[in-house]
Write a protein that holds these residues in place. Structure first.
Motif, PDB file in Angstrom:
ATOM      1  N   ALA A 136       0.823  -1.206   0.000  1.00  0.00           N
ATOM      2  CA  ALA A 136       0.000   0.000   0.000  1.00  0.00           C
ATOM      3  C   ALA A 136       0.855   1.253   0.000  1.00  0.00           C
ATOM      4  CB  ALA A 136      -0.914  -0.001   1.230  1.00  0.00           C
ATOM      5  N   LYS A 139      -0.775   6.914   3.656  1.00  0.00           N
ATOM      6  CA  LYS A 139      -1.306   8.279   3.601  1.00  0.00           C
ATOM      7  C   LYS A 139      -1.150   8.985   4.950  1.00  0.00           C
ATOM      8  CE  LYS A 139      -2.746   7.978  -0.628  1.00  0.00           C
ATOM      9  NZ  LYS A 139      -2.171   8.771  -1.689  1.00  0.00           N
ATOM     10  N   HIS A 159      -3.202   4.217   7.669  1.00  0.00           N
ATOM     11  CA  HIS A 159      -4.199   4.425   6.616  1.00  0.00           C
ATOM     12  C   HIS A 159      -3.476   4.607   5.297  1.00  0.00           C
ATOM     13  CE1 HIS A 159      -7.735   5.148   9.273  1.00  0.00           C
ATOM     14  NE2 HIS A 159      -6.782   5.438  10.127  1.00  0.00           N
ATOM     15  N   GLY A 160      -3.972   3.931   4.275  1.00  0.00           N
ATOM     16  CA  GLY A 160      -3.340   4.050   2.974  1.00  0.00           C
ATOM     17  C   GLY A 160      -4.246   3.599   1.857  1.00  0.00           C
ATOM     18  N   GLU A 161      -3.605   3.368   0.705  1.00  0.00           N
ATOM     19  CA  GLU A 161      -4.312   2.961  -0.498  1.00  0.00           C
ATOM     20  C   GLU A 161      -3.601   1.747  -1.085  1.00  0.00           C
ATOM     21  OE1 GLU A 161      -3.944   5.131  -4.529  1.00  0.00           O
ATOM     22  OE2 GLU A 161      -5.714   5.995  -3.559  1.00  0.00           O
ATOM     23  N   SER A 162      -4.342   0.706  -1.361  1.00  0.00           N
ATOM     24  CA  SER A 162      -3.785  -0.510  -1.947  1.00  0.00           C
ATOM     25  C   SER A 162      -3.088  -0.184  -3.263  1.00  0.00           C
ATOM     26  CB  SER A 162      -4.893  -1.537  -2.191  1.00  0.00           C
ATOM     27  OG  SER A 162      -4.417  -2.592  -2.995  1.00  0.00           O
ATOM     28  N   LYS A 166      -6.198   0.220  -5.515  1.00  0.00           N
ATOM     29  CA  LYS A 166      -6.444   1.638  -5.189  1.00  0.00           C
ATOM     30  C   LYS A 166      -7.515   1.821  -4.114  1.00  0.00           C
ATOM     31  CE  LYS A 166      -3.528   2.906  -8.346  1.00  0.00           C
ATOM     32  NZ  LYS A 166      -2.159   2.681  -7.988  1.00  0.00           N
ATOM     33  N   GLU A 167      -7.958   0.726  -3.479  1.00  0.00           N
ATOM     34  CA  GLU A 167      -8.932   0.815  -2.388  1.00  0.00           C
ATOM     35  C   GLU A 167      -8.235   1.251  -1.111  1.00  0.00           C
ATOM     36  OE1 GLU A 167     -11.973  -2.723  -3.804  1.00  0.00           O
ATOM     37  OE2 GLU A 167     -10.542  -3.126  -2.204  1.00  0.00           O
ATOM     38  N   LYS A 168      -9.020   1.865  -0.217  1.00  0.00           N
ATOM     39  CA  LYS A 168      -8.481   2.260   1.084  1.00  0.00           C
ATOM     40  C   LYS A 168      -8.179   1.018   1.909  1.00  0.00           C
ATOM     41  CE  LYS A 168     -10.779   6.710   1.361  1.00  0.00           C
ATOM     42  NZ  LYS A 168     -11.691   7.564   2.117  1.00  0.00           N
ATOM     43  N   THR A 170      -6.628  -0.146   5.918  1.00  0.00           N
ATOM     44  CA  THR A 170      -6.365   0.329   7.272  1.00  0.00           C
ATOM     45  C   THR A 170      -5.873  -0.838   8.108  1.00  0.00           C
ATOM     46  OG1 THR A 170      -8.172   1.921   7.072  1.00  0.00           O
ATOM     47  CG2 THR A 170      -7.397   1.470   9.287  1.00  0.00           C
TER      48      THR A 170
END
Length: 175
Positions: A136, A139, A159-162, A166-168, A170
């Motif tokens: 990921a 963020k 917290h980030g983005e795959s 591109k999915e959130k 956590t």
């Protein structure tokens, strides 16, 4: 995974030394920069610890890849301040563990159990790591201080983005 108790303690202690206890508020006024990779938000107040890519001539400085500083979002909105020696050495600093061609891998000083790769993605730089078992882009981190004991942290959330979907994503690390 081992529990990062020292990480939690140092983040809490550093936060308490800087400001009075306050409830968290929704994320707004992040004072983003083009180089922002991620930030640390805390339940104790609205101030942020920001991690920007340190660029020299448009390329990552692989020996000193991060510019780390505070952004005040309370008394002096938007004011930036550097880290103190103790904050840098014990809580919010970082250590470079590998250098590559326009990339660096670092660990946070307070918790070296997770590697963070600073690399170029398209026209900008990102911080890649593993969040909840998935590659990921990081963020932000959120540190929840214990309401009854201000020297204790309940958890830290990543917290980030795959990278692939591109999915959130956590992940909560409990103390």
């Amino acid at each position: 995974m081992k529990k990062p108790k020292l990480f939690f303690f140092l983040l809490t202690l550093s936060a308490l030394a800087l400001s009075p206890m306050r409830a968290s508020e929704p994320e707004e006024n992040l004072y983003l920069t083009p180089q922002r990779l991620f930030h640390i938000a805390r339940s104790i107040n609205k101030n942020l610890v920001c991690y920007d890519a340190n660029l020299v001539g448009g390329k990552l400085d692989t020996q000193k890849p991060l510019n780390v500083y505070w952004v005040n979002r309370e008394e002096h909105m938007g004011e930036k301040n550097g880290l103190s020696f103790i904050q840098r050495k014990m809580a919010y600093g970082y250590k470079v563990v590998a250098e590559g061609n326009n990339t660096s891998t670092v660990t946070l000083t307070a918790y070296n159990g997770r590697k963070l790769e600073i690399c170029q993605q398209g026209a900008h730089y990102v911080c890649r790591t593993t969040i909840n078992g998935k590659p990921a882009v990081l963020k932000y981190l959120y540190v929840k201080v214990n309401d009854r004991n201000p020297l204790s942290v309940d958890y830290v959330e990543l917290h980030g983005e795959s990278v692939s979907s591109k999915e959130k994503v956590t992940e909560r690390i409990m103390n």
